[in-house]
Design a protein around this motif. Structure first.
Motif, PDB file in Angstrom:
ATOM      1  N   ASN A 145      64.764  22.342  30.145  1.00  0.00           N
ATOM      2  CA  ASN A 145      65.744  22.571  29.084  1.00  0.00           C
ATOM      3  C   ASN A 145      66.199  21.242  28.486  1.00  0.00           C
ATOM      4  O   ASN A 145      66.307  21.105  27.256  1.00  0.00           O
ATOM      5  N   SER A 146      66.447  20.273  29.325  1.00  0.00           N
ATOM      6  CA  SER A 146      66.869  18.954  28.860  1.00  0.00           C
ATOM      7  C   SER A 146      65.778  18.316  27.997  1.00  0.00           C
ATOM      8  O   SER A 146      66.059  17.764  26.924  1.00  0.00           O
ATOM      9  N   VAL A 147      64.532  18.395  28.459  1.00  0.00           N
ATOM     10  CA  VAL A 147      63.406  17.843  27.699  1.00  0.00           C
ATOM     11  C   VAL A 147      63.292  18.543  26.345  1.00  0.00           C
ATOM     12  O   VAL A 147      63.106  17.888  25.304  1.00  0.00           O
ATOM     13  N   LEU A 148      63.416  19.856  26.348  1.00  0.00           N
ATOM     14  CA  LEU A 148      63.301  20.609  25.089  1.00  0.00           C
ATOM     15  C   LEU A 148      64.444  20.288  24.128  1.00  0.00           C
ATOM     16  O   LEU A 148      64.230  20.200  22.915  1.00  0.00           O
ATOM     17  N   ARG A 149      65.638  20.096  24.657  1.00  0.00           N
ATOM     18  CA  ARG A 149      66.771  19.722  23.784  1.00  0.00           C
ATOM     19  C   ARG A 149      66.526  18.360  23.136  1.00  0.00           C
ATOM     20  O   ARG A 149      66.824  18.166  21.957  1.00  0.00           O
ATOM     21  N   GLU A 150      65.987  17.419  23.905  1.00  0.00           N
ATOM     22  CA  GLU A 150      65.653  16.110  23.340  1.00  0.00           C
ATOM     23  C   GLU A 150      64.584  16.241  22.262  1.00  0.00           C
ATOM     24  O   GLU A 150      64.644  15.582  21.226  1.00  0.00           O
ATOM     25  N   GLU A 151      63.612  17.110  22.504  1.00  0.00           N
ATOM     26  CA  GLU A 151      62.551  17.345  21.524  1.00  0.00           C
ATOM     27  C   GLU A 151      63.131  17.941  20.236  1.00  0.00           C
ATOM     28  O   GLU A 151      62.742  17.551  19.130  1.00  0.00           O
ATOM     29  N   VAL A 152      64.069  18.872  20.379  1.00  0.00           N
ATOM     30  CA  VAL A 152      64.725  19.468  19.204  1.00  0.00           C
ATOM     31  C   VAL A 152      65.452  18.382  18.414  1.00  0.00           C
ATOM     32  O   VAL A 152      65.352  18.325  17.177  1.00  0.00           O
ATOM     33  N   LYS A 153      66.180  17.508  19.100  1.00  0.00           N
ATOM     34  CA  LYS A 153      66.887  16.419  18.416  1.00  0.00           C
ATOM     35  C   LYS A 153      65.904  15.512  17.674  1.00  0.00           C
ATOM     36  O   LYS A 153      66.117  15.146  16.522  1.00  0.00           O
ATOM     37  N   ARG A 154      64.816  15.161  18.364  1.00  0.00           N
ATOM     38  CA  ARG A 154      63.813  14.276  17.771  1.00  0.00           C
ATOM     39  C   ARG A 154      63.196  14.911  16.526  1.00  0.00           C
ATOM     40  O   ARG A 154      63.101  14.279  15.468  1.00  0.00           O
ATOM     41  N   LEU A 155      62.810  16.178  16.641  1.00  0.00           N
ATOM     42  CA  LEU A 155      62.191  16.860  15.499  1.00  0.00           C
ATOM     43  C   LEU A 155      63.187  17.066  14.358  1.00  0.00           C
ATOM     44  O   LEU A 155      62.820  16.992  13.179  1.00  0.00           O
ATOM     45  N   SER A 156      64.428  17.314  14.709  1.00  0.00           N
ATOM     46  CA  SER A 156      65.458  17.456  13.684  1.00  0.00           C
ATOM     47  C   SER A 156      65.633  16.149  12.918  1.00  0.00           C
ATOM     48  O   SER A 156      65.736  16.148  11.676  1.00  0.00           O
ATOM     49  N   ASN A 157      65.655  15.050  13.630  1.00  0.00           N
ATOM     50  CA  ASN A 157      65.753  13.729  12.977  1.00  0.00           C
ATOM     51  C   ASN A 157      64.544  13.471  12.079  1.00  0.00           C
ATOM     52  O   ASN A 157      64.687  12.981  10.958  1.00  0.00           O
ATOM     53  N   ILE A 158      63.360  13.802  12.568  1.00  0.00           N
ATOM     54  CA  ILE A 158      62.153  13.635  11.760  1.00  0.00           C
ATOM     55  C   ILE A 158      62.245  14.490  10.499  1.00  0.00           C
ATOM     56  O   ILE A 158      61.891  14.049   9.398  1.00  0.00           O
ATOM     57  N   GLY A 159      62.730  15.719  10.655  1.00  0.00           N
ATOM     58  CA  GLY A 159      62.901  16.611   9.501  1.00  0.00           C
ATOM     59  C   GLY A 159      63.847  16.023   8.471  1.00  0.00           C
ATOM     60  O   GLY A 159      63.582  16.076   7.257  1.00  0.00           O
ATOM     61  N   GLN A 160      64.944  15.463   8.938  1.00  0.00           N
ATOM     62  CA  GLN A 160      65.908  14.842   8.018  1.00  0.00           C
ATOM     63  C   GLN A 160      65.283  13.657   7.293  1.00  0.00           C
ATOM     64  O   GLN A 160      65.457  13.478   6.081  1.00  0.00           O
ATOM     65  N   ILE A 161      64.528  12.838   8.021  1.00  0.00           N
ATOM     66  CA  ILE A 161      63.860  11.681   7.422  1.00  0.00           C
ATOM     67  C   ILE A 161      62.838  12.150   6.386  1.00  0.00           C
ATOM     68  O   ILE A 161      62.757  11.599   5.276  1.00  0.00           O
ATOM     69  N   MET A 162      62.071  13.192   6.731  1.00  0.00           N
ATOM     70  CA  MET A 162      61.058  13.719   5.803  1.00  0.00           C
ATOM     71  C   MET A 162      61.714  14.236   4.524  1.00  0.00           C
ATOM     72  O   MET A 162      61.217  13.999   3.416  1.00  0.00           O
ATOM     73  N   LYS A 163      62.831  14.967   4.653  1.00  0.00           N
ATOM     74  CA  LYS A 163      63.541  15.472   3.474  1.00  0.00           C
ATOM     75  C   LYS A 163      63.983  14.311   2.595  1.00  0.00           C
ATOM     76  O   LYS A 163      63.868  14.365   1.372  1.00  0.00           O
ATOM     77  N   LYS A 164      64.507  13.283   3.238  1.00  0.00           N
ATOM     78  CA  LYS A 164      64.981  12.120   2.482  1.00  0.00           C
ATOM     79  C   LYS A 164      63.823  11.423   1.772  1.00  0.00           C
ATOM     80  O   LYS A 164      63.917  11.064   0.591  1.00  0.00           O
ATOM     81  N   VAL A 165      62.678  11.267   2.452  1.00  0.00           N
ATOM     82  CA  VAL A 165      61.500  10.627   1.857  1.00  0.00           C
ATOM     83  C   VAL A 165      60.996  11.457   0.676  1.00  0.00           C
ATOM     84  O   VAL A 165      60.699  10.917  -0.402  1.00  0.00           O
ATOM     85  N   ILE A 166      60.914  12.756   0.864  1.00  0.00           N
ATOM     86  CA  ILE A 166      60.456  13.634  -0.221  1.00  0.00           C
ATOM     87  C   ILE A 166      61.409  13.560  -1.401  1.00  0.00           C
ATOM     88  O   ILE A 166      60.994  13.472  -2.565  1.00  0.00           O
ATOM     89  N   ALA A 167      62.706  13.603  -1.119  1.00  0.00           N
ATOM     90  CA  ALA A 167      63.699  13.523  -2.194  1.00  0.00           C
ATOM     91  C   ALA A 167      63.569  12.191  -2.925  1.00  0.00           C
ATOM     92  O   ALA A 167      63.612  12.146  -4.170  1.00  0.00           O
ATOM     93  N   ASP A 168      63.384  11.105  -2.195  1.00  0.00           N
ATOM     94  CA  ASP A 168      63.218   9.786  -2.821  1.00  0.00           C
ATOM     95  C   ASP A 168      61.948   9.741  -3.668  1.00  0.00           C
ATOM     96  O   ASP A 168      61.939   9.175  -4.776  1.00  0.00           O
ATOM     97  N   MET A 169      60.859  10.321  -3.168  1.00  0.00           N
ATOM     98  CA  MET A 169      59.602  10.333  -3.914  1.00  0.00           C
ATOM     99  C   MET A 169      59.733  11.146  -5.203  1.00  0.00           C
ATOM    100  O   MET A 169      59.259  10.731  -6.263  1.00  0.00           O
TER     101      MET A 169
END
Length: 122
Positions: free
Chosen positions: A87-111
């Protein structure tokens, strides 16, 4: 009520109490011993052997049951710890993927903004 039946009932009650996690009944040993002597005199050798066999079977069954419960408890405890770690590992994975998603949205918006101009804000 025959002495053999009384003895069987006594061990059934004792077995049930132990399986429910309650303590054994404690009786006055002197009175218990005198009753036991009376029972010994009234019982035939094959009845005595049967009682001893049943006592031994009951002891073995109780020991087996306690061991099984201990192993079951250990197994559940081990599984709980493993699931907690997972559960702890999966929660960390969710945080990591959420951060990546936010970065991707920002990159797409900037592009998109660089290509077409500013996007209308919501």
């Amino acid at each position: 009520m025959t002495p053999l039946l009384k003895e069987e009932l006594k061990y059934r009650i004792l077995s049930r109490r132990l399986s429910e996690g309650r303590d054994e009944l404690t009786l006055d040993r002197q009175a218990d011993m005198s009753r036991q002597d009376v029972h010994q005199c009234q019982l035939r050798p094959e009845e005595l052997k049967r009682i001893e066999t049943r006592k031994e079977q009951n002891r073995k069954a109780a020991q087996k049951f306690r061991l099984k419960k201990k192993l079951e408890k250990d197994s559940v405890s081990k599984e709980y710890e493993e699931l907690k770690k997972r559960n702890s590992v999966l929660r960390e994975e969710v945080k990591r993927l959420s951060n990546i998603g936010q970065i991707m949205k920002k990159v797409i918006a900037d592009m998109c903004q660089a290509k077409t101009g500013p996007l209308p804000s919501k």
